[in-house]
Scaffold this motif. Structure first.
Motif, PDB file in Angstrom:
ATOM      1  N   ALA A   1      11.381  10.336  -1.777  1.00  0.00           N
ATOM      2  CA  ALA A   1      10.099   9.731  -2.109  1.00  0.00           C
ATOM      3  C   ALA A   1       9.575  10.278  -3.428  1.00  0.00           C
ATOM      4  N   ALA A   2       9.753  11.550  -3.631  1.00  0.00           N
ATOM      5  CA  ALA A   2       9.249  12.170  -4.852  1.00  0.00           C
ATOM      6  C   ALA A   2       9.938  11.582  -6.066  1.00  0.00           C
ATOM      7  N   GLY A   3      11.192  11.183  -5.901  1.00  0.00           N
ATOM      8  CA  GLY A   3      11.908  10.592  -7.022  1.00  0.00           C
ATOM      9  C   GLY A   3      11.588   9.120  -7.202  1.00  0.00           C
ATOM     10  N   GLY A   4      10.624   8.617  -6.454  1.00  0.00           N
ATOM     11  CA  GLY A   4      10.249   7.205  -6.592  1.00  0.00           C
ATOM     12  C   GLY A   4      11.111   6.306  -5.745  1.00  0.00           C
ATOM     13  N   GLY A   5      11.908   6.894  -4.846  1.00  0.00           N
ATOM     14  CA  GLY A   5      12.807   6.067  -4.050  1.00  0.00           C
ATOM     15  C   GLY A   5      12.432   6.030  -2.589  1.00  0.00           C
ATOM     16  N   ALA A   6      11.137   5.923  -2.282  1.00  0.00           N
ATOM     17  CA  ALA A   6      10.710   5.879  -0.885  1.00  0.00           C
ATOM     18  C   ALA A   6      11.323   4.664  -0.204  1.00  0.00           C
ATOM     19  N   SER A   7      11.763   4.870   1.048  1.00  0.00           N
ATOM     20  CA  SER A   7      12.369   3.748   1.765  1.00  0.00           C
ATOM     21  C   SER A   7      11.299   2.758   2.186  1.00  0.00           C
ATOM     22  N   THR A   8      11.728   1.527   2.506  1.00  0.00           N
ATOM     23  CA  THR A   8      10.803   0.508   2.997  1.00  0.00           C
ATOM     24  C   THR A   8      10.067   1.030   4.224  1.00  0.00           C
TER      25      THR A   8
ATOM     26  N   LYS B   1       4.654   9.937  -9.673  1.00  0.00           N
ATOM     27  CA  LYS B   1       4.215  10.160 -11.041  1.00  0.00           C
ATOM     28  C   LYS B   1       3.372  11.420 -11.188  1.00  0.00           C
ATOM     29  N   VAL B   2       2.398  11.627 -10.264  1.00  0.00           N
ATOM     30  CA  VAL B   2       1.437  12.718 -10.470  1.00  0.00           C
ATOM     31  C   VAL B   2       1.587  13.859  -9.487  1.00  0.00           C
ATOM     32  N   GLY B   3       2.328  13.628  -8.420  1.00  0.00           N
ATOM     33  CA  GLY B   3       2.341  14.642  -7.368  1.00  0.00           C
ATOM     34  C   GLY B   3       3.457  15.655  -7.503  1.00  0.00           C
ATOM     35  N   ALA B   4       4.309  15.493  -8.507  1.00  0.00           N
ATOM     36  CA  ALA B   4       5.465  16.373  -8.621  1.00  0.00           C
ATOM     37  C   ALA B   4       5.017  17.835  -8.649  1.00  0.00           C
ATOM     38  N   GLY B   5       5.660  18.652  -7.865  1.00  0.00           N
ATOM     39  CA  GLY B   5       5.328  20.070  -7.861  1.00  0.00           C
ATOM     40  C   GLY B   5       4.260  20.428  -6.859  1.00  0.00           C
ATOM     41  N   THR B   6       3.520  19.439  -6.342  1.00  0.00           N
ATOM     42  CA  THR B   6       2.504  19.762  -5.332  1.00  0.00           C
ATOM     43  C   THR B   6       3.047  19.460  -3.948  1.00  0.00           C
ATOM     44  N   GLN B   7       2.395  20.069  -2.988  1.00  0.00           N
ATOM     45  CA  GLN B   7       2.817  19.907  -1.603  1.00  0.00           C
ATOM     46  C   GLN B   7       2.353  18.547  -1.087  1.00  0.00           C
TER      47      GLN B   7
ATOM     48  N   THR C   1       0.834  -1.199   0.000  1.00  0.00           N
ATOM     49  CA  THR C   1       0.000   0.000   0.000  1.00  0.00           C
ATOM     50  C   THR C   1       0.872   1.253   0.000  1.00  0.00           C
ATOM     51  N   GLY C   2       1.921   1.215   0.837  1.00  0.00           N
ATOM     52  CA  GLY C   2       2.839   2.347   0.871  1.00  0.00           C
ATOM     53  C   GLY C   2       3.623   2.478  -0.414  1.00  0.00           C
ATOM     54  N   ALA C   3       4.137   1.353  -0.904  1.00  0.00           N
ATOM     55  CA  ALA C   3       4.966   1.394  -2.107  1.00  0.00           C
ATOM     56  C   ALA C   3       4.181   1.940  -3.296  1.00  0.00           C
ATOM     57  N   GLN C   4       2.933   1.467  -3.446  1.00  0.00           N
ATOM     58  CA  GLN C   4       2.103   1.937  -4.557  1.00  0.00           C
ATOM     59  C   GLN C   4       1.774   3.419  -4.408  1.00  0.00           C
ATOM     60  N   HIS C   5       1.585   3.829  -3.137  1.00  0.00           N
ATOM     61  CA  HIS C   5       1.270   5.229  -2.879  1.00  0.00           C
ATOM     62  C   HIS C   5       2.414   6.142  -3.331  1.00  0.00           C
ATOM     63  N   PHE C   6       3.622   5.812  -2.910  1.00  0.00           N
ATOM     64  CA  PHE C   6       4.741   6.683  -3.258  1.00  0.00           C
ATOM     65  C   PHE C   6       5.067   6.596  -4.742  1.00  0.00           C
TER      66      PHE C   6
ATOM     67  N   ASN D   1      -5.595  12.603   0.784  1.00  0.00           N
ATOM     68  CA  ASN D   1      -6.635  13.618   0.684  1.00  0.00           C
ATOM     69  C   ASN D   1      -7.913  13.100   1.362  1.00  0.00           C
ATOM     70  N   PRO D   2      -8.943  13.917   1.466  1.00  0.00           N
ATOM     71  CA  PRO D   2     -10.129  13.488   2.234  1.00  0.00           C
ATOM     72  C   PRO D   2     -10.742  12.199   1.727  1.00  0.00           C
ATOM     73  N   SER D   3     -10.654  11.891   0.458  1.00  0.00           N
ATOM     74  CA  SER D   3     -11.217  10.618   0.013  1.00  0.00           C
ATOM     75  C   SER D   3     -10.148   9.526  -0.064  1.00  0.00           C
ATOM     76  N   HIS D   4      -9.031   9.772   0.590  1.00  0.00           N
ATOM     77  CA  HIS D   4      -7.962   8.777   0.687  1.00  0.00           C
ATOM     78  C   HIS D   4      -7.489   8.271  -0.667  1.00  0.00           C
ATOM     79  N   LEU D   5      -7.410   9.169  -1.629  1.00  0.00           N
ATOM     80  CA  LEU D   5      -6.960   8.750  -2.944  1.00  0.00           C
ATOM     81  C   LEU D   5      -5.813   9.627  -3.386  1.00  0.00           C
ATOM     82  N   ILE D   6      -5.091   9.131  -4.337  1.00  0.00           N
ATOM     83  CA  ILE D   6      -4.194  10.025  -5.062  1.00  0.00           C
ATOM     84  C   ILE D   6      -4.961  10.440  -6.306  1.00  0.00           C
ATOM     85  N   ASP D   7      -5.295  11.712  -6.356  1.00  0.00           N
ATOM     86  CA  ASP D   7      -6.158  12.187  -7.446  1.00  0.00           C
ATOM     87  C   ASP D   7      -5.476  12.003  -8.787  1.00  0.00           C
ATOM     88  N   GLY D   8      -6.323  11.660  -9.735  1.00  0.00           N
ATOM     89  CA  GLY D   8      -5.820  11.613 -11.104  1.00  0.00           C
ATOM     90  C   GLY D   8      -4.965  10.402 -11.391  1.00  0.00           C
ATOM     91  N   TRP D   9      -4.988   9.408 -10.532  1.00  0.00           N
ATOM     92  CA  TRP D   9      -4.178   8.243 -10.780  1.00  0.00           C
ATOM     93  C   TRP D   9      -5.047   7.001 -10.631  1.00  0.00           C
TER      94      TRP D   9
END
Lengths: 448, 419
Positions: B111-118, B88-94, B78-83, B231-239
Motif C-alpha cells: 500500500a505504501a508503494g501505491g499498490g493497494a489491492s482492490t 505520497k505523504v505518509g511515507a516514513g510514518t506509522q 474512497t479507498g483508492a484515493q486514501h492509499f 486520524n481524528p478528523s478523518h483526513l490525511i494531513d497535508g494532502w
C-alpha cells in the motif's frame, strides 16, 4: 366521416374477455331497481308492498324532476320497498309472476316537439338512460342539449361490444336515432371503432354524423369523443348515451311497450361463463352466474373494472348494465417483498415492473391496491394515459385545494370519473382520481 | 413465509386497533410490515377495481438501484484515493488502522508503494461509507418516523432515495456530526415543514448539501478536496487537491482545456479516478444509473436531455458572446463541462426528482435547459464559486411551479380558444 387517432392511453391486458355468443337467460324469480344507480335522484315511491304491477308501470319518481319515472321491468307483485336512513328509498323488489302484461306507455308522435319528446321519454321510464356532459349525471327534462353523442364502441377492458349487442336491431336503432334528433338543437354524433367490420349495421344508420376512433383505451369513452368531435363551450350541455340504450328507446317508440330486456355480457376471470345474455333488466344476478349466487372470494362488478359498482352476489342487474365483470377479490393475499422483486408475471403500465419483458395478453387481476396510499408524486404516468388535452395533476390539486373556479379552467367540465379511471389505475401512489373529480363536480353543482 | 405472516398478524393487534397499547406508533409498525408484505388494502365499492402493480416503494427502490454503481464506485474510490494520498505523504510514518481495518488489515508494504489491492480499497471505503450511510439514513428516517407518528400518516418512502443521495454527494472525510446536522436540517426545513413527501419545494438532498456547504465551508467548499484518512478528523494531513473546476476558475487561465489536461486525463475524469465527493466523481457510473432510470421510465428523459443540451448550448453561447480572452472555465471545450464537477450527477439524480421539478413535459425541457444555463453562468461568470450545479438546481426548484404555471396557462388559453 372523420377518423381520430388516440395516442395516449393503455389497454389493460386482463383475462376474461366475453365470447361472442348470445344466449337467452332464464327468467328471474325477482327483479330489483336500485335508486343508487341514479346519483342525485330523490326517489319517491309510487307503489306499496303487495301491490300488483305490470311491466312498464312506474315504481318511483324523482322528487327533483317530477316527470321522470322509473318503471317496473316485469309483471308481478311488489315484494318489498327497502329504505335507508331518513326513509331514503334504496330499492324496489318485484316478485315476477308469469307472462308480461304491459302498462300502456304513450310514445312521441310524428309531430311532437322537443318538450313532448322529453315528456314521453320521462313518462315511459327511459329518460334515465340519458347522461349529460358536463357533470355526467341524468339531465333535467328541461335541459336542451346542443349535441347528442351516441357511443357505438367501448374500449374499456372486458367491456361488452356494443356492435355485437345491437346486431340485428337496425330498425330499433334507426327509430331511436330519429327520436333523439328531435330532442336537441344540434347534431347527433355516432362514434365507432375505426376499421371494425362488425359495426357495419351501425355505419348504415341515417341522420347521424359518424366519427371513427382508433387507439388504446380511452379511445372509446364519450369524454374523449366530445373533446375530439365538438368540445363544449361554457354553458353548453350535450346528452350522451350508448348504442344499446338507443335500441331500447327505439323498441319503445315502435311498440309502445316498456323494453324490459337488454343484452348484458358476463366477463372476467372469475365469471363462471363469459358470453352475452339476453336478459331481463333488473334480474337477479344468479340468472347470469349459473342459477345460484356466486360464492367464494369474488368481486362482482356492475360495469367494467375501470368503472363500475361492486354488487352483492344476491343483488340485481342495473337499469343500464351492459357488462357484469367478476374478478378475484384477493382478500388476505399479500406478496412478500412485492416491491423489491422484478415481478416478471405482474401486470404494470410501468417499466419498473419487469413484466414488459414477457408481455402476456391475459393477466388475472384482483382488487388489491398493490401498495400504500401516498401523496401525489407525479412521475408522469397520469399524463401518458390522458387522452383529453388537460393536465390531470393540476386539476386534482385545484379540486383538493377547494378552488373550483381554477378547476373549471383546468378542464373539470370535460371529465367525469371514467375519463380519469386510467390515472387511478396507473398511479403508484394509489390515489383515487375519480373520487376526487367527483367531489369537484359535486361541489361545482352545489355552487351552481 | 406463513410463519412470518402469522407472527406479524399477531403483532398487528398491538398497534393497529385503536386503544391498543402501542397504537400511537402504528406508522412505525406499518412501515416495517409493508416492507415485508404488500398492504392488504383493496379497491373501494365504486370506481376503479384493479390497480397497477407498481407502488411508490418500487419507484423509490428503482432509483436506489440506479445509484448502486455510484455507491460501489464511491466505496472503492474512497479507498483508492486514501492509499494513493498516503503513499505520497505518509511515507516514513506509522499507518494507523481504522475500525474495519483492525479486523481486515491492509497489506501496508504494498500500500505504501501505491499498490493497494482492490480489497484494501474496498475495506477502507466501507469503513468510511458505512458510517456515513448509517448516519444519513438513521437521522433522516428517525425524523420521518417522528413526523409520521405526529401526523398519524403512513411513513413515506421518499427519504430512502434522499438518504442515499446525501451519502453520495458529501466528501468521505465529512465529520459525522456535521452530516447529522445537515440531514436534520434537510428533512425538517427542506421537507417536513412543507407537509412531507410530495409537498416539498426543494430537493431535500440538495438542501442538505447546501446547508453543509454554507454552514461548514472549511470541510465542504468546492475549491479543494481532502482525502479521507484515519486520524481524528478523518483526513490525511497535508494532502489536499484543487478540484478540476478550481483549476480552471481564475480568469487568468486562458486555455483551461490544456490546464485541465496537465492535471487529469479525460479518461480519469470520465471514470472518476480523482478525489472528490466520491459518489458523483465517476461519470461512467452516473451514466449507468441514467440508463437504468430511462429504461425503467422512472426519471424524465426530458429533464436530463434538456439539461445536457442547456449546458452545452450555454457554454457555446457564452464563448461567442463574451470576449475571446475572457478565460476561466469558458475556455474549456463545452463537453468538458460534463466531465468536471457534479453536473451530470445532479441532472440525472437530483434535477429529475418528480416532486421538486416541473410536471409538464414542456416545463421539464425548460427547467433542464435553465439548470444547464445557470450552472455555466455560475462556473464562468460568478467570481466566487467554482461549481454551480447545486445552486442552479435549487434555484430552478424554486422556479418549477412558475414554469408549470405558464405551461398550464397556455393549455387553458388553448382550450378557451376552441370556443
Amino acid at each position: 366521416m372523420t377518423t381520430h387517432t388516440i395516442k395516449r392511453g393503455f389497454d389493460i391486458p386482463i383475462a376474461g374477455q366475453p365470447e361472442p355468443v348470445l344466449v337467452e337467460a332464464s327468467e328471474p324469480a325477482f327483479v330489483g331497481l336500485e335508486t343508487a344507480e341514479f346519483p342525485g335522484c330523490k326517489p319517491s315511491p309510487l307503489v306499496e308492498e303487495g301491490e300488483a304491477v305490470t311491466t312498464g308501470q312506474p315504481l318511483f319518481r324523482d322528487k327533483q324532476d317530477r316527470s321522470v319515472l322509473f318503471c317496473s321491468p316485469a309483471t308481478g307483485v311488489v315484494e318489498r320497498l327497502e329504505f335507508g336512513e331518513r326513509r331514503h328509498l334504496l330499492r324496489v323488489v318485484v316478485k315476477v309472476a308469469g307472462k308480461d302484461s304491459f302498462h300502456s306507455l304513450p310514445t312521441a308522435d310524428a309531430g311532437a316537439d322537443r318538450e313532448q319528446v322529453a315528456a314521453a321519454l320521462a313518462t315511459s321510464g327511459l329518460w334515465p338512460l340519458l347522461r349529460q356532459r358536463p357533470l355526467g349525471k341524468v339531465p333535467h327534462t328541461s335541459t336542451v342539449p346542443v349535441a347528442i353523442f351516441v357511443n357505438g364502441m367501448d374500449s374499456a377492458p372486458l367491456a361488452a361490444c356494443p356492435a355485437f349487442a345491437t346486431r340485428g336491431q337496425e330498425r330499433n336503432l334507426q327509430a331511436g336515432i330519429d327520436l333523439l334528433r328531435r330532442l336537441g338543437t344540434g347534431k347527433v354524433y355516432l362514434s365507432l371503432r375505426a376499421g371494425d367490420s362488425k359495426q357495419d349495421h351501425l355505419r348504415g344508420l341515417r341522420g347521424v354524423e359518424i366519427h371513427e376512433f382508433r387507439g388504446p383505451h380511452p379511445s372509446g369513452l364519450v369524454g374523449t369523443h366530445i373533446a375530439h368531435i365538438r368540445p363544449l363551450k361554457a354553458g353548453e350541455v350535450a346528452f350522451t348515451l350508448r348504442a344499446n340504450d338507443v335500441v331500447r328507446i327505439g323498441q319503445w317508440q315502435l311498440t309502445g311497450r316498456y323494453p324490459h330486456h337488454q343484452v348484458t355480457a358476463t366477463a372476467g376471470s372469475a365469471a363462471p361463463t363469459r358470453q352475452y345474455f339476453h336478459v331481463r333488466q333488473g334480474a337477479q344476478l344468479s340468472v347470469l352466474t349459473g342459477g345460484k349466487p356466486l360464492a367464494g372470494d369474488v368481486r362482482l362488478i356492475d360495469g367494467t373494472v375501470l368503472g363500475g359498482t361492486r354488487l352483492a352476489p344476491e343483488g340485481f342487474l342495473g337499469f343500464r348494465t351492459t357488462t357484469l365483470t367478476a374478478i378475484p377479490e384477493g382478500t388476505n393475499e399479500r406478496d412478500l417483498f412485492g416491491w423489491a422483486l422484478p415481478q416478471f408475471g405482474k401486470l404494470s403500465f410501468h417499466r419498473s415492473v419487469f413484466s414488459w419483458l414477457f408481455r402476456k395478453r391475459d393477466y388475472v387481476l384482483d382488487a388489491r391496491l398493490n401498495g400504500g396510499r401516498r401523496p401525489i408524486v407525479n412521475i408522469g404516468s397520469w399524463d401518458r394515459v390522458m387522452a383529453i388535452d388537460i393536465h390531470p395533476t393540476f386539476l386534482v390539486r385545484a379540486i383538493q385545494a377547494g378552488d373550483i373556479e381554477e378547476a373549471v379552467k383546468l378542464g373539470l367540465l370535460e371529465v367525469t370519473e371514467e375519463d380519469v379511471a386510467l390515472c387511478t389505475f396507473v398511479d403508484p401512489c394509489k390515489i383515487d382520481v375519480g373520487a376526487i373529480v367527483r367531489t369537484g363536480l359535486d361541489k361545482l353543482e352545489q355552487e351552481g | 413465509m406463513q410463519f412470518l405472516r402469522r407472527l406479524i398478524d399477531k403483532q398487528r393487534r398491538l398497534y393497529h386497533e385503536p386503544g391498543s397499547k402501542l397504537h400511537r406508533i402504528w406508522p412505525v409498525f406499518d412501515a416495517l410490515e409493508t416492507f415485508l408484505f404488500a398492504p392488504s388494502d383493496r379497491a373501494g365499492k365504486t370506481g376503479v377495481h384493479v390497480r397497477d402493480y407498481a407502488d411508490l416503494k418500487r419507484v423509490m427502490n428503482t432509483v436506489i438501484i440506479a445509484m448502486l454503481p455510484c455507491l460501489l464506485w464511491a466505496i472503492y474510490s474512497t479507498g483508492a484515493q486514501h492509499f494513493h494520498a498516503w503513499a505520497k505523504v505518509g511515507a516514513g510514518t506509522q499507518y494507523v488502522s481504522g475500525w474495519l481495518q483492525a479486523l481486515l488489515p491492509p497489506t501496508l508494504a504494498t500500500a505504501a508503494g501505491g499498490g493497494a489491492s482492490t480489497f484494501d480499497c474496498l475495506v477502507f471505503g466501507l469503513q468510511r461509507m458505512l458510517p456515513i450511510l448509517i448516519v444519513s439514513y438513521g437521522t433522516g428516517l428517525t425524523i420521518e418516523m417522528v413526523f409520521s407518528v405526529i401526523r398519524k400518516e403512513e411513513i413515506s418512502e421518499g427519504y430512502l432515495v434522499s438518504g442515499m443521495l446525501i451519502a453520495l454527494i458529501v466528501p468521505a472525510s465529512i465529520p459525522l456530526w456535521q452530516l447529522a446536522c445537515g440531514v436534520a436540517f434537510a428533512v425538517v426545513i427542506g421537507k417536513e415543514v412543507f407537509g412531507g413527501t410530495g409537498m416539498n419545494v426543494f430537493n431535500p438532498a440538495m438542501v442538505c448539501r447546501a446547508f453543509l456547504f454554507f454552514a461548514f465551508p472549511a470541510q465542504m467548499s468546492g475549491d479543494s478536496v481532502w482525502v479521507a484518512g484515519n486520524n481524528p478528523s478523518h483526513l490525511i494531513d497535508g494532502w489536499s487537491q484543487p478540484t478540476p473546476l478550481a483549476i480552471c476558475k481564475p480568469n487568468t487561465v486562458l486555455d483551461a482545456s490544456s490546464m485541465l489536461a496537465n492535471h487529469h486525463s479525460h479518461a480519469d475524469l470520465f471514470f472518476g479516478n480523482i478525489a472528490g465527493s466520491a459518489g458523483e466523481m465517476s461519470k461512467f457510473c452516473v451514466l449507468i444509473g441514467a440508463f437504468w432510470l430511462l429504461l425503467t421510465g422512472v426519471a424524465s428523459w426530458r429533464t436530463m436531455l434538456g439539461g445536457v443540451l442547456g449546458l452545452l448550448g450555454s457554454a457555446l453561447l457564452l464563448q461567442w458572446a463574451l470576449p475571446a480572452n475572457y478565460g476561466g472555465p469558458l475556455s474549456l471545450q463545452p463537453f468538458e463541462h460534463l466531465l468536471v464537477g457534479g453536473f451530470l450527477f445532479g441532472i440525472v439524480f437530483m434535477a429529475t426528482d418528480p416532486v421538486s421539478s416541473p410536471e409538464t413535459d414542456l416545463g421539464k425541457w425548460i427547467y433542464g435547459a435553465a439548470i444547464g444555463l445557470v450552472t455555466i453562468m455560475v462556473r464562468a461568470i460568478n467570481p466566487a464559486y467554482p461549481e454551480g450545479t447545486m445552486l442552479s438546481i435549487l434555484l430552478l426548484n424554486a422556479f418549477a411551479p412558475t414554469i408549470d404555471h405558464f405551461v398550464v396557462g397556455r393549455n387553458i388559453k388553448r382550450r378557451l380558444r376552441r370556443q
